[in-house]
Design an enzyme around this catalytic site. Structure first.
Site, PDB file in Angstrom:
ATOM      1  N   HIS A 184       5.101  -7.230 -89.497  1.00 53.26           N
ATOM      2  CA  HIS A 184       5.174  -6.417 -88.402  1.00 53.26           C
ATOM      3  C   HIS A 184       4.093  -6.889 -87.511  1.00 53.26           C
ATOM      4  O   HIS A 184       3.220  -7.937 -87.812  1.00 53.26           O
ATOM      5  CB  HIS A 184       4.956  -5.011 -88.734  1.00 53.26           C
TER       6      HIS A 184
ATOM      7  N   GLU B 258       1.267  -5.986 -91.518  1.00 50.31           N
ATOM      8  CA  GLU B 258       1.022  -5.650 -90.124  1.00 50.31           C
ATOM      9  C   GLU B 258       0.192  -6.895 -89.553  1.00 50.31           C
ATOM     10  O   GLU B 258      -0.990  -7.117 -90.340  1.00 50.31           O
ATOM     11  CB  GLU B 258       0.476  -4.531 -89.771  1.00 50.31           C
TER      12      GLU B 258
END
Length: 216
Positions: free
Chosen positions: A40, A122
């Site tokens: 992400h 992330e």
């Protein structure tokens, strides 16, 4: 550039990462193997790096009055297993053995609820800015460490498991650079660990990206 070193302990926490426990996690369904890695990107506020707000969001401590853009995040309960900062530092919020709430509504190879069987990483960034070299090094090193702890078979972007809903890690994330660094690190590890390369060559990447095969 020297890649960081990570080791997953038996409890799913990573040596080499800063630990910052999130309450936004729960148990995986019984008997579920962790086979998918999801990449992400995130920044809070959007496009601003180095702030504490991502960690605050993932741990339920975000001050919604700190920025007007945070109003839409009120009540949101999300997390990720890891965050890779722009300088390559890694923060871990959820044990890899547990289910982090990072993928939302998602499907991979016909299988819904990707949170059940995935690890979420992330990258501090946006869809519109290149990622830092240190992030690729850390992501690749972390990928290898996760492979040694879990039976990962595939890597996907959030955009691939939630098309039309999500766009990250976005067009400026270089899958090829990630794969090349992963392959380099794998070869370095394999030099001292007979049999490691054959065991870990089958990690698959998104359609259109060459399958990861370290060059001989």
């Amino acid at each position: 550039m020297t890649a960081p070193h990570f080791v997953l302990d038996p409890d799913g926490w990573c040596r080499g990462a800063q630990r910052y426990d999130s309450p936004h996690a729960d148990a995986r369904p019984d008997g579920t193997a962790v086979t998918l890695l999801v990449v992400h990107n995130i920044s809070l506020p959007a496009g601003q790096f180095g702030t504490p707000h991502v960690s605050d969001l993932f741990t339920g401590r975000l001050d919604y009055n700190a920025d007007p853009a945070f109003a839409d995040l009120r009540g949101l309960r999300v997390s990720s297993h890891f965050l890779v900062r722009r300088d390559g530092r890694v923060i871990q919020y959820v044990s890899g053995d547990a289910r982090a709430w990072h993928a939302g509504q998602s499907v991979f190879q016909g299988r819904p609820a990707c949170n059940d069987f995935s690890i979420g990483i992330e990258l501090e960034g946006t869809d519109t800015l290149p990622f830092a070299p240190a992030q690729y090094e850390a992501l690749a090193a972390l990928t290898l460490a996760l492979q040694q702890r879990y039976p990962l078979t595939d890597v996907q972007g959030h955009q691939h498991i939630a098309p039309g809903r999500k766009t990250d890690p976005g067009p400026l994330f270089s899958w090829q650079k990630y794969i090349e660094i992963w392959g380099r690190l794998l070869k370095e590890k394999a030099a001292g660990q007979v049999g490691l390369v054959p065991a870990y060559r089958q990690l698959r990447f998104p359609v259109g990206v060459p399958e990861s095969q370290p060059k001989n």
